[in-house]
Every structure is written in C-alpha cells, then in structure tokens.
Write an enzyme that holds these catalytic residues in place. Sequence first.
Site, mmCIF file in Angstrom:
data_model
loop_
_atom_site.group_PDB
_atom_site.id
_atom_site.type_symbol
_atom_site.label_atom_id
_atom_site.label_comp_id
_atom_site.label_asym_id
_atom_site.label_seq_id
_atom_site.Cartn_x
_atom_site.Cartn_y
_atom_site.Cartn_z
ATOM 1 N N GLY A 11 0.816 -1.216 0.000
ATOM 2 C CA GLY A 11 0.000 0.000 0.000
ATOM 3 C C GLY A 11 0.844 1.258 0.000
ATOM 4 N N GLY A 15 0.980 0.663 -4.951
ATOM 5 C CA GLY A 15 -0.182 -0.158 -4.592
ATOM 6 C C GLY A 15 -1.443 0.679 -4.457
ATOM 7 C CG HIS A 237 20.951 9.466 -2.256
ATOM 8 N ND1 HIS A 237 21.591 10.621 -1.903
ATOM 9 C CD2 HIS A 237 19.788 9.841 -2.854
ATOM 10 C CE1 HIS A 237 20.834 11.660 -2.261
ATOM 11 N NE2 HIS A 237 19.736 11.204 -2.840
ATOM 12 N NE ARG A 298 19.328 10.454 -6.399
ATOM 13 C CZ ARG A 298 18.123 10.227 -5.928
ATOM 14 N NH1 ARG A 298 17.686 8.982 -5.802
ATOM 15 N NH2 ARG A 298 17.345 11.219 -5.585
ATOM 16 C CG LEU A 420 8.279 9.937 -5.310
ATOM 17 C CD1 LEU A 420 7.947 11.254 -4.618
ATOM 18 C CD2 LEU A 420 7.982 8.771 -4.375
HETATM 19 C C1 LIG Z 1 14.533 8.413 2.269
HETATM 20 C C2 LIG Z 1 14.049 8.262 0.853
HETATM 21 C C3 LIG Z 1 13.592 9.372 0.151
HETATM 22 C C4 LIG Z 1 13.137 9.235 -1.158
HETATM 23 N N1 LIG Z 1 12.718 10.349 -1.840
HETATM 24 C C5 LIG Z 1 12.283 10.206 -3.119
HETATM 25 C C6 LIG Z 1 11.847 11.346 -3.850
HETATM 26 O O1 LIG Z 1 11.845 12.466 -3.364
HETATM 27 N N2 LIG Z 1 11.434 11.149 -5.122
HETATM 28 C C7 LIG Z 1 11.402 9.922 -5.714
HETATM 29 O O2 LIG Z 1 11.007 9.804 -6.870
HETATM 30 N N3 LIG Z 1 11.778 8.827 -5.011
HETATM 31 C C8 LIG Z 1 12.213 8.941 -3.738
HETATM 32 N N4 LIG Z 1 12.599 7.830 -3.042
HETATM 33 C C9 LIG Z 1 12.289 6.497 -3.577
HETATM 34 C C10 LIG Z 1 10.795 6.198 -3.349
HETATM 35 O O3 LIG Z 1 10.415 6.684 -2.082
HETATM 36 C C11 LIG Z 1 10.467 4.720 -3.411
HETATM 37 O O4 LIG Z 1 11.081 4.126 -4.505
HETATM 38 C C12 LIG Z 1 8.950 4.540 -3.517
HETATM 39 O O5 LIG Z 1 8.283 5.255 -2.517
HETATM 40 C C13 LIG Z 1 8.562 3.077 -3.465
HETATM 41 O O6 LIG Z 1 7.159 2.996 -3.482
HETATM 42 P P1 LIG Z 1 6.421 1.611 -3.638
HETATM 43 O O7 LIG Z 1 4.979 1.890 -3.691
HETATM 44 O O8 LIG Z 1 7.023 0.824 -4.726
HETATM 45 O O9 LIG Z 1 6.782 0.816 -2.302
HETATM 46 P P2 LIG Z 1 6.676 1.231 -0.733
HETATM 47 O O10 LIG Z 1 6.231 2.609 -0.509
HETATM 48 O O11 LIG Z 1 7.969 0.787 -0.136
HETATM 49 O O12 LIG Z 1 5.534 0.294 -0.239
HETATM 50 C C14 LIG Z 1 5.695 -1.097 -0.119
HETATM 51 C C15 LIG Z 1 4.421 -1.685 0.428
HETATM 52 O O13 LIG Z 1 4.524 -3.103 0.401
HETATM 53 C C16 LIG Z 1 4.153 -3.650 1.645
HETATM 54 N N5 LIG Z 1 4.876 -4.900 1.811
HETATM 55 C C17 LIG Z 1 6.196 -5.135 1.695
HETATM 56 N N6 LIG Z 1 6.461 -6.428 1.916
HETATM 57 C C18 LIG Z 1 5.278 -7.030 2.162
HETATM 58 C C19 LIG Z 1 4.891 -8.361 2.502
HETATM 59 N N7 LIG Z 1 5.768 -9.354 2.619
HETATM 60 N N8 LIG Z 1 3.586 -8.605 2.714
HETATM 61 C C20 LIG Z 1 2.654 -7.597 2.630
HETATM 62 N N9 LIG Z 1 2.979 -6.330 2.317
HETATM 63 C C21 LIG Z 1 4.272 -6.059 2.093
HETATM 64 C C22 LIG Z 1 4.515 -2.570 2.655
HETATM 65 O O14 LIG Z 1 3.755 -2.704 3.833
HETATM 66 C C23 LIG Z 1 4.147 -1.315 1.874
HETATM 67 O O15 LIG Z 1 2.770 -1.039 2.015
HETATM 68 C C24 LIG Z 1 13.116 7.959 -1.747
HETATM 69 C C25 LIG Z 1 13.586 6.856 -1.061
HETATM 70 C C26 LIG Z 1 14.073 6.996 0.222
HETATM 71 C C27 LIG Z 1 14.651 5.796 0.912
#
Ligand SMILES: Cc1cc2nc3c(=O)[nH]c(=O)nc-3n(C[C@H](O)[C@H](O)[C@H](O)COP(=O)(O)OP(=O)(O)OC[C@H]3O[C@@H](n4cnc5c(N)ncnc54)[C@H](O)[C@@H]3O)c2cc1C
Length: 660
Positions: A11, A15, A237, A298, A420
């Site tokens: 989520g 998601g 990074h 980066r 994002l």
């Molecule tokens: C500190 C930081 C700052 C960042 N800033 C930026 C930015 O400014 N701009 C940018 O473009 N990117 C940025 N990034 C990268 C970006 O934040 C991430 O790549 C992105 O938010 C990932 O989103 P996602 O929806 O793929 O996964 P996530 O947001 O990581 O969500 C993963 C989901 O999967 C669920 N999950 C995981 N494993 C399981 C499991 N086994 N069973 C059930 N649920 C599970 C979790 O509960 C969560 O809900 C940053 C990264 C970091 C570390």
Amino acid sequence: MAQPRVLVVGGGLAGLAATMRLAELGVGVDLVSLVPVKRSHSVCAQGGINSVNALTRQQGDNEWKHFDDTVYGGDFLQHQPPVKEMADWGPRIVDLMDRLGVPFNRTPEGFRDQRRFGGTLYKRTAFAGATTGQQLLYALDEQVRRREVEGRVKKWEFWDFLAPVLDDAGRCRGAICQDLVTMQFRAFPADAVVLATGGNGLIYGRSTMSMVCTGSAVSRAYRAGAWYGNGEFIQVHPTAIPGADKLRLMSESARGEGGRVWVPRKPQDPRDPRDIPEAERYYFLEDRYPKYGNLVPRDIATREIFDICTTDGLSVEKDRLCVYLDLTHIPRETLDRKLGGILEIYEKFQGVDPRSMPMKIFPAVHYSMGGLWVDYERSASGGMVEGSPRNQQTNIPGLYAIGECDYQYHGANRLGANSLLSCIFSGLFVAPTLAAVAGSPGPAGSRLFESVLRREEDRHRDLLSRTSGTENPYDLHQELGALMTRVATVVRRNDQLESAYGEVCVLEERWRRCAVSDTGNWTNQNVVFTKAVGDMFPVAKLILKGALLRDECRGAHFKPAFAVPGITATDPEGKRREAQAWCDRFEANTRKWLKSTIATCGPAGTPEIGYQDVDTSLIPPRPRLYGLVGADVIEEVWKERQSQATGGAAGGARMAAAAT
Ligand SMILES: Cc1cc2nc3c(=O)[nH]c(=O)nc-3n(C[C@H](O)[C@H](O)[C@H](O)COP(=O)(O)OP(=O)(O)OC[C@H]3O[C@@H](n4cnc5c(N)ncnc54)[C@H](O)[C@@H]3O)c2cc1C
C-alpha cells in the site's frame, strides 16, 4: 458470475495508485500490507516527483527530453517504450495529484514551483516542501478510503504475503498471507495478484530505506518461479547522514536548491568550515562537471565523493569518511519553506543546525533498480499499449509487479524524483490490464490453496519449534548487511564478489539453525523478522552473482578492472587517437553488455543467470560523460561517428539534439 477481484500486495504509492484506479474501474480489491498503508516506505520520500510542465516547456523542455534524460541516466539499460510512456504520462500524473489535494509548493504567481534534480538541466521536479512522498501518499490514501467505504476495497493491514498460489498450468490464482496479530493464515483467491512491495535495502543492513524494506515478498515470488531482472544494480545515494542504527537521507533537493558539495583542500583541515576561505575549498563536482555541477546523476556523484575520500584522502574527518554539503549561503526563509522537512532530520539526529553549519554527509544504499522482471506491449508510437494483458506481468501469468519492486524503468541508475513517478505511473497503468483479466475464468478450487496454506503453516511451526537453535537472526542480518555493503556497493571486485557469494551461502546455512526467542502465537515479530532474514539470502545471491558475471562498468555497477581510462594525452593528435580507442571500446562493450540480467531461482535456491536484449530503438546508446572536463574530445569523436553512421549532417544534428 463471481465479482472480479484483484489482490494488491503493498500500500505504498504504487499499490494505492493501482487500488484507486481498479476500484474506479469497478474491480474489487483486497489490499494487503505489512504495515498500515500510510506508514509504507513511500511516506519517507522527500525531494519531489518529475514531470515536464508549462514552466519547463518555456525553457525548452518536453516529454522526449525527460525520456532521454531517463535512459541516458540509466545508462540505456531500460527497454525504452515503457520509459517513454511514463515520461508522456508525467504531466497528467502531477496534475492529477494536484487535483487530489497534494499541497505542492507554489511560486508567488501561483504556479507549481519546480526544482532541479540530478541528471537533467531542467527544473523538472514538483515538490511539496521536502515531504513530497507523504503528501502524495496521503492523497491516494484518501481516495482508497473513499472506495473502502463504498465496499470496493478491503484493506488487510499488518498482513504478510507469504506465497503466490499457482495452478497446475502455472497461472497465479491468489496468495497465502498471514495476519501478524493473530498469526493466522488465510488464502486470498484472486483473478490476478499484483505485487507493489517496494525495495529491499535491508539486505544491506543499514540503508536510507524504512525498516520494512526487506524484499521478502519479492524473494518469495522469485522462489516460486518469477524472474528477477538487473539485481546487481543497487543505487547508492551520494548524500546521507551516517548513523549507527541506520543511514538517513539528505535529499538531492538540498543540491537542487543550490546546496554545494566540497572538501577542504588541506586534508582534514581542523578549522571550523565557515572559517575556510573559498580559495581553500575544493568544489570537486562543480570543477569536474561544470555543466551539471552538484547535480550529476547519483552514481557519478557517489563515486566522486567516495573517491575524494578514499583515493585523494580529502575526507573531512580522519576516522569517518564524509564531505561537506553546504546550504549556509541560502537564506533561512527559503530553506525553511523548501527544505524544512529534511533540515529537521539533520538537526534532530546530528544536533547541528544545517542552516548555519555545513552538513557532513556520505553515500548510503538507497534504491534497487533491479526487481521482478515484467513484460509490456509496445505501441505503434513507441510507447505501451494501454490495457494490454502483458503490461507489468511477470513471467508467471496472473502475477504482476509495479513500483520499486519491478525492474522496468530505471535501468542501471535511477534519476532522482523519477521513482515516485514510476510508482504512480505503473500503478495507474496496470489497472486497465488487471480489470481486463479480472472476471476471466474464476480461481481454482480450495484444494489448490489448502496445500500451499498447509506448507506455510508447517514452515511457521517449524520456526517456532526451533528454540534450541544456536544462531541469532539479528546477528546474521548484521553480518549479511556488512558483507553486502563491503563488496556490492560503490566499487566491486570479482575476487571479493566470488568469496562473498560463498560467505552468503554459509550465512544461509547458519540461518537454518536460528533460534527464535519468542515462541508465542500473538504479534510475534521475532518469527516474522526471522522469516524475512531467510528471504534475503536468495536475493543477496542473485545480486552478487549478477555483479560477478557483469564484467563492465554501467551506471551504479562499477568495476575498476573494467573501467575505460579517460584521456591522458595532452597534444591534440594524441587526444584524438585516445578518443577513437575509447569510442571503439564503448561500442564493443555496448555490443557485449547492453543486456538485462535475468535471474531465475534454480534448485536449492541457486541463481541461474541469463540475459535479455534491451529495446533501444528510440534513442541510440551514447557515451555517458555529462560534460566531464577533458572528455569533450570523446564527445566530438562520437558525434562524428554517429554523423557518418546516420548519413551526414541530418544524422549529426539529430544526435546533437538528443545529446543537449
Ligand atoms: C529516504 C528516501 C527518500 C526518497 N525520496 C524520493 C523522492 O523524493 N522522489 C522519488 O522519486 N523517489 C524517492 N525515493 C524512492 C521512493 O520513495 C520509493 O522508490 C517509492 O516510494 C517506493 O514505493 P512503492 O509503492 O514501490 O513501495 P513502498 O512505498 O515501499 O511500499 C511497499 C508496500 O509493500 C508492503 N509490503 C512489503 N512487503 C510485504 C509483505 N511481505 N507482505 C505484505 N505487504 C508487504 C509494505 O507494507 C508497503 O505497504 C526515496 C527513497 C528513500 C529511501
């Protein structure tokens, strides 16, 4: 007929975007997440989200340039149609998030403010202070809640995805998950399962990622037969705050707002940095890359910072590697308005106000470009066919991957603020595909689910019974993290990678002798973490093996033994000769290595590595120099070659345009 139903695992932004659009399309969604969705790692994203907009267009920017920056930044390792489609969707996505209420920063005239991020010359990044991820996530969360109230979405927070369930034909029919409060198991039949489970930085122990980013779900899918692409490409990074417990990001937005990276010219100069005169400071990124300055991509900034500390011995401190990131020349009011969120982090954890004192920073593991291999269907215009059943589908029919856990959009190096975008884009874009699949012949009967459910219950019971084991999962995790950080981050060497692979196998063996200290069956976090540590080994092995076999330098993957030396001659003829040889090697390397690494999980969890050609039909690969001082002769020779290859002046002009 049964209602169509999709299981979305995760989520975060990806998601939630998928869930929102699926619900809009009339599909029922089960949304499973390890943590409350508003605590997903996306909430930590700081700096912003990329897209072209009216203001950047006035400066000459367009979607094609965003696409070009992204594939150039990724060292051409991405299939280009999905990247093109994503860049084309950028403006629509940021407009949509604006309409959903994201409080993007504004200019005094009321336009969305934009900042510059790495790997581009345009101010293409929209931002909400330095908490952009949080604002985006909360906006999507509101939309999903609306659908929850309508009954279209059912949320399962604090649930762990354990395994996909495949039928006899190998099609994914649902999944088995576990309630992390009652520890009960449950089958989730679904027309399609989409993993949106984020990155896997915890394999490196300390990283900038949240503590739930273990990569467990992806590892489980990989062991069930899903392919893993480009595992060896891990982003480090350039600017993070070192910490004993974890590494905290100091976002690229700090440099986007004018922050400057420097070291004292005198090694470990003991003076207060504010007393060191300009002439005695070395702004090494600005000196070496005058065109991009502090905003080179980066991978390059990270290597330069690493090098200035380790090779040139210019680390600010003797016993701890670090360089200065300086914001002190920027007015406090601007800093508070645009970067408040991250400055508070520095102040809180370092006890120093970065508005008046340069920060001390060093690179840290941050992002995984690799992830589950996914497919796409190319459209006639070079993008993707919306609604195609192939989009974002793994090699397991019925199992999809989106967001950071897929390998699709960032190649060998991700540009800042593009994640994002790729998360929201892949979430929105996969929904029509899933909606078309949902409602097809229903999930197989309960027998199928029973057997996988029993298997997972047995595994769980087995772990709980291991009270007399000799190994501690938390110690093993630290050992794994230290090892991976030492051998598979900024600089990689084959002898180290090879021996590390053996060491990971030993750690994995030791994990089988782990004891759990909590044997209860109520909110047992000990057993959940132990499982997640066990899941890290297969992925660590594929990262190491992919890195070992890839004998080249590309994006974040840097092996000094295969680096092509720069120009050393000083006379014009010698320079041209060396530049010709450089371009020959570049072409040979492109022919040999411009391929995605595809890992499949072999017997006993051994990764089997294959390669897949990359679709670079829209923008031909070119040397990735970013205006490096002294490399202009290489660019000159390269352009001449391209001009000849593409038929003289017209081709040359096209290449020049692409390279600007
Ligand atoms: C500190 C930081 C700052 C960042 N800033 C930026 C930015 O400014 N701009 C940018 O473009 N990117 C940025 N990034 C990268 C970006 O934040 C991430 O790549 C992105 O938010 C990932 O989103 P996602 O929806 O793929 O996964 P996530 O947001 O990581 O969500 C993963 C989901 O999967 C669920 N999950 C995981 N494993 C399981 C499991 N086994 N069973 C059930 N649920 C599970 C979790 O509960 C969560 O809900 C940053 C990264 C970091 C570390």
